[in-house]
Write an enzyme that holds these catalytic residues in place. Structure first.
Site, PDB file in Angstrom:
ATOM      1  N   GLY A   1       0.837  -1.204   0.000  1.00 30.41           N
ATOM      2  CA  GLY A   1       0.000   0.000   0.000  1.00 30.41           C
ATOM      3  C   GLY A   1       0.861   1.237   0.000  1.00 30.41           C
ATOM      4  O   GLY A   1       2.068   1.163  -0.263  1.00 30.41           O
ATOM      5  N   ASN A   2       0.261   2.376   0.240  1.00 28.84           N
ATOM      6  CA  ASN A   2       1.047   3.612   0.356  1.00 28.84           C
ATOM      7  C   ASN A   2       0.378   4.554   1.329  1.00 28.84           C
ATOM      8  O   ASN A   2      -0.695   4.259   1.861  1.00 28.84           O
ATOM      9  CB  ASN A   2       1.252   4.248  -1.023  1.00 28.84           C
ATOM     10  CG  ASN A   2      -0.052   4.711  -1.637  1.00 28.84           C
ATOM     11  OD1 ASN A   2      -0.701   5.622  -1.149  1.00 28.84           O
ATOM     12  ND2 ASN A   2      -0.459   4.045  -2.712  1.00 28.84           N
ATOM     13  N   ARG A   3       0.989   5.709   1.570  1.00 27.76           N
ATOM     14  CA  ARG A   3       0.573   6.570   2.671  1.00 27.76           C
ATOM     15  C   ARG A   3      -0.529   7.568   2.326  1.00 27.76           C
ATOM     16  O   ARG A   3      -0.815   8.458   3.109  1.00 27.76           O
ATOM     17  CB  ARG A   3       1.798   7.312   3.213  1.00 27.76           C
ATOM     18  CG  ARG A   3       2.732   6.383   3.966  1.00 27.76           C
ATOM     19  CD  ARG A   3       3.995   7.094   4.373  1.00 27.76           C
ATOM     20  NE  ARG A   3       3.736   8.350   5.056  1.00 27.76           N
ATOM     21  CZ  ARG A   3       4.664   9.219   5.393  1.00 27.76           C
ATOM     22  NH1 ARG A   3       5.921   8.980   5.102  1.00 27.76           N
ATOM     23  NH2 ARG A   3       4.349  10.337   6.014  1.00 27.76           N
ATOM     24  N   SER A   4      -1.150   7.437   1.171  1.00 29.22           N
ATOM     25  CA  SER A   4      -2.213   8.384   0.819  1.00 29.22           C
ATOM     26  C   SER A   4      -3.371   8.282   1.814  1.00 29.22           C
ATOM     27  O   SER A   4      -3.839   7.190   2.127  1.00 29.22           O
ATOM     28  CB  SER A   4      -2.738   8.065  -0.583  1.00 29.22           C
ATOM     29  OG  SER A   4      -3.907   8.797  -0.832  1.00 29.22           O
TER      30      SER A   4
ATOM     31  N   ALA B   1      -3.551   7.848  -5.196  1.00 29.09           N
ATOM     32  CA  ALA B   1      -2.160   7.385  -5.297  1.00 29.09           C
ATOM     33  C   ALA B   1      -2.224   5.912  -5.693  1.00 29.09           C
ATOM     34  O   ALA B   1      -2.147   5.007  -4.851  1.00 29.09           O
ATOM     35  CB  ALA B   1      -1.449   7.566  -3.971  1.00 29.09           C
TER      36      ALA B   1
END
Ligand code: CTP
Length: 223
Positions: free
Chosen positions: A27-30, A93
């Site tokens: 995943g990512n930090r969005s 994102a």
């Protein structure tokens, strides 16, 4: 105010999660805040709004149709099924890469010191697909999160992805980007020199400024 009355606005928001096995994902930090602010403000300006949201913990803005998805592939399908639209704003994102294979049972550690090599493949570029679709929205706006050389990379994406405009923000600094409630964006527009700066301000105010700018661009192009 009804600046966007009669327009259909399609917005993506949040991260995507790309599953590795039943217990793990990439995943990512969005946080999704910028995309949700855009959907909220577009609805307040009178647009019909569809918000395609990755996994986020945010409440649906009033008068917005929300479609929840998890992966980039699901986001792609939901976006394509939501066309036509007048404006597309890709604030999500989206993961650029996903595991080439999903392991249907949890991957276990092997020998004590062994690592694990994951093979990744590229996801489909949703923004580029929308910008080149038969039902292309009249304005396609991308987002670019950059840690350095914001202008060069943003301009490159504008051309490469066939966009009308791109909103670049710097990540990795205070009061901007991923988890912040505030943001500063630099907007580059096809065919126009220079850039517009919106913010530093709350993501809601930045969203409103971007939408007002898009409405202005749309009416200039029609006039
Ligand atoms: N995007 C998309 N689908 C993808 C990847 C990105 O729609 N699979 C969209 C995002 O919603 C955002 C923009 O593209 O609007 C961000 O592009 P980015 O991933 O930063 O661009 P890349 O060209 O992949 O460049 P980079 O090398 O910086 O990752």
């Amino acid at each position: 105010m009804s600046l966007l009355q009669g327009l259909r606005v399609l917005v993506t928001a949040g991260p995507t999660y790309e599953d590795i096995d039943p217990a793990r994902f990439i995943g990512n930090r969005s946080s999704g805040k910028m995309g949700f602010a855009l959907a909220d403000q577009a609805a307040k300006l009178g647009a019909e709004v569809v918000l395609v949201a990755g996994p986020v913990n945010l409440t649906t803005p009033e008068n917005v149709t929300r479609i929840d998805v998890r992966s980039a592939a699901q986001m792609y399908d939901a976006v394509m099924a939501s066309l036509p639209a007048d404006f597309y704003i890709g604030a999500a994102a989206v993961a650029d890469f996903r595991p080439a294979r999903y392991a249907s049972i949890k991957i276990k550690k092997q020998d004590e010191d062994d690592g694990l090599t994951l093979e990744l493949e590229q996801t489909q570029d949703i923004l580029k697909s929308v910008a080149n679709a038969e039902m292309r929205p009249s304005l396609v706006c991308g987002f670019a999160a950059e840690t350095h050389e914001v202008e060069t990379y943003a301009q490159g994406k504008l051309d490469r992805k066939n966009l009308d405009l791109i909103a670049a923000n710097r990540v990795g600094i205070e009061n901007s980007g991923f988890e912040s409630d505030n943001n500063t964006i630099y907007v580059f527009t096809r065919g126009l020199d220079g850039k517009q700066q919106f913010g530093p301000a709350s993501k809601y105010d930045v969203a409103r400024s971007l939408l007002e700018y898009m409405a202005q661009l749309q009416s200039q192009r029609q006039g």
